[in-house]
Every structure is written in C-alpha cells, then in structure tokens.
Design a protein around this motif. Structure first.
Motif, PDB file in Angstrom:
ATOM      1  N   GLY A  34      -1.486   4.511 -15.801  1.00 46.25           N
ATOM      2  CA  GLY A  34      -0.329   5.121 -15.161  1.00 46.25           C
ATOM      3  C   GLY A  34      -0.049   6.545 -15.596  1.00 46.25           C
ATOM      4  N   VAL A  35      -0.703   7.017 -16.660  1.00 44.71           N
ATOM      5  CA  VAL A  35      -0.471   8.381 -17.150  1.00 44.71           C
ATOM      6  C   VAL A  35      -1.296   9.395 -16.352  1.00 44.71           C
ATOM      7  CG1 VAL A  35      -0.744   9.901 -19.136  1.00 44.71           C
ATOM      8  CG2 VAL A  35       0.201   7.617 -19.444  1.00 44.71           C
ATOM      9  N   GLY A  36      -2.559   9.055 -16.061  1.00 44.83           N
ATOM     10  CA  GLY A  36      -3.428   9.994 -15.349  1.00 44.83           C
ATOM     11  C   GLY A  36      -4.028  11.041 -16.269  1.00 44.83           C
ATOM     12  N   MET A  37      -4.641  10.605 -17.374  1.00 45.40           N
ATOM     13  CA  MET A  37      -5.177  11.555 -18.347  1.00 45.40           C
ATOM     14  C   MET A  37      -6.351  12.344 -17.786  1.00 45.40           C
ATOM     15  SD  MET A  37      -5.048   9.174 -21.758  1.00 45.40           S
ATOM     16  CE  MET A  37      -3.490   8.486 -22.344  1.00 45.40           C
ATOM     17  N   GLY A  38      -7.250  11.687 -17.095  1.00 47.10           N
ATOM     18  CA  GLY A  38      -8.382  12.398 -16.523  1.00 47.10           C
ATOM     19  C   GLY A  38      -7.971  13.387 -15.449  1.00 47.10           C
ATOM     20  N   GLU A  39      -6.983  13.032 -14.635  1.00 43.26           N
ATOM     21  CA  GLU A  39      -6.491  13.941 -13.599  1.00 43.26           C
ATOM     22  C   GLU A  39      -5.839  15.170 -14.210  1.00 43.26           C
ATOM     23  OE1 GLU A  39      -5.412  15.449  -9.826  1.00 43.26           O
ATOM     24  OE2 GLU A  39      -6.923  14.020 -10.531  1.00 43.26           O
ATOM     25  N   PHE A  40      -5.137  15.003 -15.327  1.00 42.54           N
ATOM     26  CA  PHE A  40      -4.511  16.159 -15.982  1.00 42.54           C
ATOM     27  C   PHE A  40      -5.566  17.144 -16.460  1.00 42.54           C
ATOM     28  CE2 PHE A  40      -3.247  18.152 -19.991  1.00 42.54           C
ATOM     29  CZ  PHE A  40      -2.149  18.889 -19.570  1.00 42.54           C
ATOM     30  N   ALA A  99       0.825  -1.210   0.000  1.00 40.54           N
ATOM     31  CA  ALA A  99       0.000   0.000   0.000  1.00 40.54           C
ATOM     32  C   ALA A  99       0.859   1.260   0.000  1.00 40.54           C
ATOM     33  CB  ALA A  99      -0.929  -0.012   1.207  1.00 40.54           C
ATOM     34  N   ARG A 100       1.942   1.248   0.763  1.00 41.82           N
ATOM     35  CA  ARG A 100       2.825   2.425   0.784  1.00 41.82           C
ATOM     36  C   ARG A 100       3.487   2.639  -0.570  1.00 41.82           C
ATOM     37  NH1 ARG A 100       4.175   0.495   6.069  1.00 41.82           N
ATOM     38  NH2 ARG A 100       6.017  -0.566   5.211  1.00 41.82           N
ATOM     39  N   LEU A 101       3.839   1.565  -1.253  1.00 41.97           N
ATOM     40  CA  LEU A 101       4.465   1.703  -2.568  1.00 41.97           C
ATOM     41  C   LEU A 101       3.481   2.261  -3.583  1.00 41.97           C
ATOM     42  CD1 LEU A 101       6.958   1.308  -4.284  1.00 41.97           C
ATOM     43  CD2 LEU A 101       6.296  -1.070  -4.660  1.00 41.97           C
ATOM     44  N   HIS A 102       2.234   1.790  -3.546  1.00 43.53           N
ATOM     45  CA  HIS A 102       1.221   2.345  -4.445  1.00 43.53           C
ATOM     46  C   HIS A 102       0.962   3.819  -4.139  1.00 43.53           C
ATOM     47  CE1 HIS A 102      -0.120  -0.926  -6.995  1.00 43.53           C
ATOM     48  NE2 HIS A 102      -0.135  -1.757  -5.960  1.00 43.53           N
ATOM     49  N   ALA A 103       0.954   4.182  -2.862  1.00 43.38           N
ATOM     50  CA  ALA A 103       0.762   5.585  -2.501  1.00 43.38           C
ATOM     51  C   ALA A 103       1.917   6.445  -3.002  1.00 43.38           C
ATOM     52  CB  ALA A 103       0.619   5.716  -0.986  1.00 43.38           C
ATOM     53  N   HIS A 104       3.134   5.936  -2.929  1.00 44.24           N
ATOM     54  CA  HIS A 104       4.293   6.673  -3.438  1.00 44.24           C
ATOM     55  C   HIS A 104       4.170   6.905  -4.944  1.00 44.24           C
ATOM     56  CE1 HIS A 104       8.461   7.942  -3.963  1.00 44.24           C
ATOM     57  NE2 HIS A 104       8.569   7.039  -4.929  1.00 44.24           N
ATOM     58  N   VAL A 105       3.727   5.885  -5.679  1.00 42.01           N
ATOM     59  CA  VAL A 105       3.562   6.028  -7.130  1.00 42.01           C
ATOM     60  C   VAL A 105       2.487   7.058  -7.442  1.00 42.01           C
ATOM     61  CG1 VAL A 105       2.845   4.816  -9.221  1.00 42.01           C
ATOM     62  CG2 VAL A 105       4.408   3.705  -7.625  1.00 42.01           C
ATOM     63  N   ALA A 106       1.364   6.999  -6.731  1.00 37.69           N
ATOM     64  CA  ALA A 106       0.276   7.948  -6.975  1.00 37.69           C
ATOM     65  C   ALA A 106       0.694   9.379  -6.656  1.00 37.69           C
ATOM     66  CB  ALA A 106      -0.949   7.555  -6.153  1.00 37.69           C
ATOM     67  N   ASN A 107       1.435   9.577  -5.574  1.00 36.87           N
ATOM     68  CA  ASN A 107       1.887  10.918  -5.218  1.00 36.87           C
ATOM     69  C   ASN A 107       2.873  11.472  -6.236  1.00 36.87           C
ATOM     70  OD1 ASN A 107       0.331  10.854  -2.887  1.00 36.87           O
ATOM     71  ND2 ASN A 107       1.992  10.094  -1.607  1.00 36.87           N
ATOM     72  N   ALA A 108       3.769  10.619  -6.729  1.00 37.31           N
ATOM     73  CA  ALA A 108       4.730  11.071  -7.730  1.00 37.31           C
ATOM     74  C   ALA A 108       4.033  11.424  -9.040  1.00 37.31           C
ATOM     75  CB  ALA A 108       5.788   9.989  -7.961  1.00 37.31           C
ATOM     76  N   ARG A 109       3.043  10.623  -9.429  1.00 38.49           N
ATOM     77  CA  ARG A 109       2.299  10.921 -10.652  1.00 38.49           C
ATOM     78  C   ARG A 109       1.531  12.231 -10.514  1.00 38.49           C
ATOM     79  NH1 ARG A 109      -1.362   7.165 -10.351  1.00 38.49           N
ATOM     80  NH2 ARG A 109      -0.081   5.554 -11.312  1.00 38.49           N
TER      81      ARG A 109
END
Length: 478
Positions: free
Chosen positions: A347-353, A297-307
């Motif tokens: 992994g790109v986050g198109m909707g968030e952009f 869970a911490r690794l997934h959170a790190h990836v999401a925060n970096a993205r």
C-alpha cells in the motif's frame, strides 16, 4: 494523467540556462466510447489475444516436433527446421495462414494481430535469455496461452490515430473511429501544435471498468537549469510513516488501502451471496454479481489513484527542493513475502516512488543516489558510524552503545543515506542514476560475495546467477 519514463541520452544546453531533453513520455486519457465503439474495442483486444495464442501454438508445435524427433535418434539436418521467433517472421506466418485460421480477420485492424505477435516475440526472447542466464532477475517461464479473463489491451503503431483538431475532447483510432475522451487532451495537443511532441504509438486498455488510451510520445522538454544551492536529502521509506527525510521531516502514511478495507470486506461478502460464474458447471454470473465486482474494481482504482497522486506530490517537492536525493535499493518483491506486512508494504508504493524520483530528477538535471540493498542504514550510527549487530523491527529508537546517542531509527537511517553522498565509495554502495545500457542484461555468472558486499570465502568459485538469486529472500523494513 501522465506517466513518464527514463529520458533518452539526447540533451542540449543553451547559453540562457535552459536544457532541452528528448524523452519518451506517455499520456493516458480515459475514454467514453459508445456501445458500438466498445464492441469494436473488445474485438480488437480479442484479436490481439487470438494472434498471440495462434503464434504460441505454432511455436510449441515446432518445439514438440523437434523434441520428439530427438527422442527417436534424429539429429542434425534431418530434424524439422526450427521456427523463427522474431516478430517479422511471426507476422509473415500469420499473413500466410490467417485466411484459414481466422476468416474474420478483416473485421479488425491489422495492428491488433501484429501487436499480439510482437508481444509473443518479446515473451519468447525473455524466456530464451533467462534460460541462457543472460537476463537479470528471477527465471522467466515459457509463455502460456491467454484466456478470456486476461487483461484487455491492444496497441496501434501505424494507421490513422492521434488527437482530433476540432476540439480537445476526442481521439482517433484505426478502424474504430473518433472516440470521445472523458478528460481534455489539451496538454498533449499544445505540445503537438508547438512541434515539440510526436506520437509514436497508441495503446488501448480496459482497467477497473473503464477504457483508457495511452499515447507514447517523443517530447522535447525545455526545463530551466537548476539554480538551487547544493542540498542533499536522504529518504527512508517505511510503513508506519510514508517517508522520513534527513532534514527531520516526517511524511505521514495516508494508508489509502487500509481505510478502504471496511468497504472492500463488505463488498466481498455481498459478492459471496450472489451467483458467481462456475467454469465446471457452465454457470453464468448474475447481473448483481457483476455490478458488485464493478464496484470493487472502482474502489481499487480510487485507492491506486490516490496513492499515485500522493507519491507524485512528494517526489516533485523533493526534486524541486534538493539537488541530490538519496534512496535505498529495496527488494520490494522479497519484502511482500512477509505475510504480516505484505498488505501495508504494497500500500505504500515504494517502487513507484523511486521510479518517479528518478525520471523527474533527470528532467530537471538533479541527481539521484541509490544506496546498495545491503547497506545497513538502520543499524549504523549517524554520529560515530558504529554498526550494531542486530536491530529488531520492534525497536523504533536507535541507541548507540558507543557514543550514547538516542534517535528515531528512521531518522537515523535517513541521515546515513544523506551521508553517502559526501563519502560515496564502493564500500558504501552509493551509485548515481546514470543510464547503464539495457537494465535486463547482466553477467552469466555471479561472483560469490558480491550480492552481500562481504568478501568471498577462500577458494570459493563463481556461481550461476540463478543460484545466487536465492539470497534475495532477505527482508528489510525500516
């Protein structure tokens, strides 16, 4: 860490060139609760889940009773009276029956139960609107009961909650007390002290092994009026590169999720070797299995925060450098059905952009043009305007058979998007980011041919929105 949403339609422009917008903005802070406070937080979240399930059971019992009576020929006023689904009515029913249903209800704040019933009222309203054809998007299912594995959350709208004035490292929550924050709250505290912010609600959530509190705040933003010269940029999002701009700049894709796959696979194999929970036999998980799941869970959170951090930097730079930003209306939910590209697209986050660009542009007075989903930006020549009949995903270079131009397909698409501003018309599908009421409301019927932009065949009638929504399976990746 701040998450912001669409501003309200309250705007004042002063002679000095400053514009004041009143926006609804969320401030999220990580918490460091004590063991007793964490137990209280889990109790409040459990109380919200219990109230949601209790109200859902009452509604289902009422619907089943009326359906059974209809099967026996009972109609009209002889039927059991229908149950109101409003949050106010559900709270009244809860107050009458909470002593018998939950004798322990006094251990938590009343807001825990009220927020659960409010969530149920919203879910039932969405289901009813979708069933009647008044809601845009895929069909909404009837609400289901929440299990113990559901995400933990609890919302407070009344009571004593907010920031603590002694130092900027504590927040106050009803019945839980003063909780220390992992980070400073000075950004929100300064606005409250200046009188330009007002806290409306607080939501406590548990994500990736950490507790967070999100304050929904009415903020008066004083942003200077734009002084930039007229500048248009088209943004083509992709998988190979994060974005290609019409100016020729290529923003590389950092691929945070791809770089974390090796560690995720190793942790997955490690968890498979340890004792996991089994609902059939009642087997409890081992401590080591729980520790491995926490690391995942911490690794997934790190990836999401970096993205999210990379998207914030890119969207801020585009809004500050250009007066008009043109993006595509991508069907991301349909694109991820392509199993070969699903992980890379997610992994790109198109909707968030797009979300970040829209609210940041509204803050600074810039414009965002959204190209129609069916506009062939990749297949159209940016010089002569000829549209190719087919362009495979493997063809990374666009070659025009009419004028002989050869250009990278992503750059060609970005230039076509930027050209929509000068030639915006109903045929090209460029729309401005102006609020159009409730985004969830739409027509009950959908005219044939509107979704694709092509004329309807002769004699074709109107179709229901849920029948036309099957056309959303089209996948387009630039």
């Amino acid at each position: 860490m701040k998450l912001s949403y669409r501003p309200r339609s309250i705007e004042r422009v002063f002679d000095e060139g400053w514009r004041v917008n009143t926006v609804l903005q969320a401030y999220r802070f990580a918490l460091d609760p004590t063991c007793a406070q964490e137990t209280a937080l889990r109790s409040h979240c459990g109380g919200q889940r219990f109230a949601f399930n209790w109200g859902l059971a009452q509604v289902r019992a009422n619907l089943d009773q009326r359906e059974a009576e209809r099967s026996y020929g009972v109609t009209g006023e002889q039927l059991t009276p229908s149950m109101s689904w409003s949050a106010y009515s559900l709270r009244k029913d809860w107050n009458r029956g909470k002593g018998e249903a939950a004798p322990w209800w006094g251990e938590n704040s009343k807001e825990a139960y009220s927020s659960g019933l409010a969530n149920l009222a919203t879910a039932l309203t969405n289901w009813s609107s979708s069933r009647a054809g008044n809601r845009r998007g895929s069909r909404v299912r009837f609400p289901r009961f929440k299990g113990k594995r559901a995400p933990l959350s609890c919302r407070f709208t009344t009571g004593a909650f907010g920031l603590v004035d002694t130092d900027r490292r504590h927040v106050k929550l009803p019945r839980i007390g003063i909780v220390r924050t992992h980070e400073s709250t000075r950004k929100l505290a300064r606005r409250i002290e200046a009188g330009t912010a007002r806290i409306r609600s607080a939501t406590v959530t548990f994500r990736s092994g950490r507790w967070f509190v999100s304050f929904s705040v009415d903020v008066e933003r004083s942003d200077p009026a734009t002084t930039l010269p007229e500048s248009v940029v088209g943004v083509d999002l992709g998988v190979k590169s994060l974005a290609v701009l019409s100016t020729g700049e290529v923003v590389p894709n950092p691929k945070h999720l791809e770089h974390a796959q090796r560690e995720l696979r190793r942790l997955g194999r490690q968890a498979a070797r340890r004792q996991r929970p089994d609902r059939r036999t009642g087997q409890q998980p081992s401590k080591r299995w729980q520790q491995t799941q926490a690391r995942i869970a911490r690794l997934h959170a790190h990836v999401a925060n970096a993205r999210r951090d990379g998207l914030h930097k890119l969207s801020t730079r585009l809004v500050r450098s250009h007066t008009v930003v043109v993006v595509e209306d991508l069907n991301v939910a349909g694109m991820i059905h392509n199993r070969r590209l699903a992980r890379r697209i997610a992994g790109v986050g198109m909707g968030e952009f797009r979300r970040q660009v829209e609210y940041k542009a509204a803050w600074s007075g810039q414009r965002v043009q959204v190209a129609d989903r069916w506009y062939p930006s990749s297949r159209t020549c940016s010089v002569c305007g000829v549209v190719k009949a087919k362009l495979r995903l493997s063809e990374r270079t666009f070659v025009c058979e009419s004028c002989g131009m050869s250009i990278d397909r992503d750059l060609n698409a970005a230039r076509n998007l930027a050209a929509l501003v000068q030639a915006s018309s109903p045929s090209c599908g460029a729309t401005e980011n102006e609020p159009d009421g409730n985004p969830c409301q739409s027509r009950t019927t959908w005219a044939t041919g509107i979704a694709t932009g092509r004329p309807a065949p002769h004699g074709a009638g109107q179709r229901r929105h849920r029948e036309a929504s099957t056309q959303d399976s089209f996948v387009h990746v630039s």
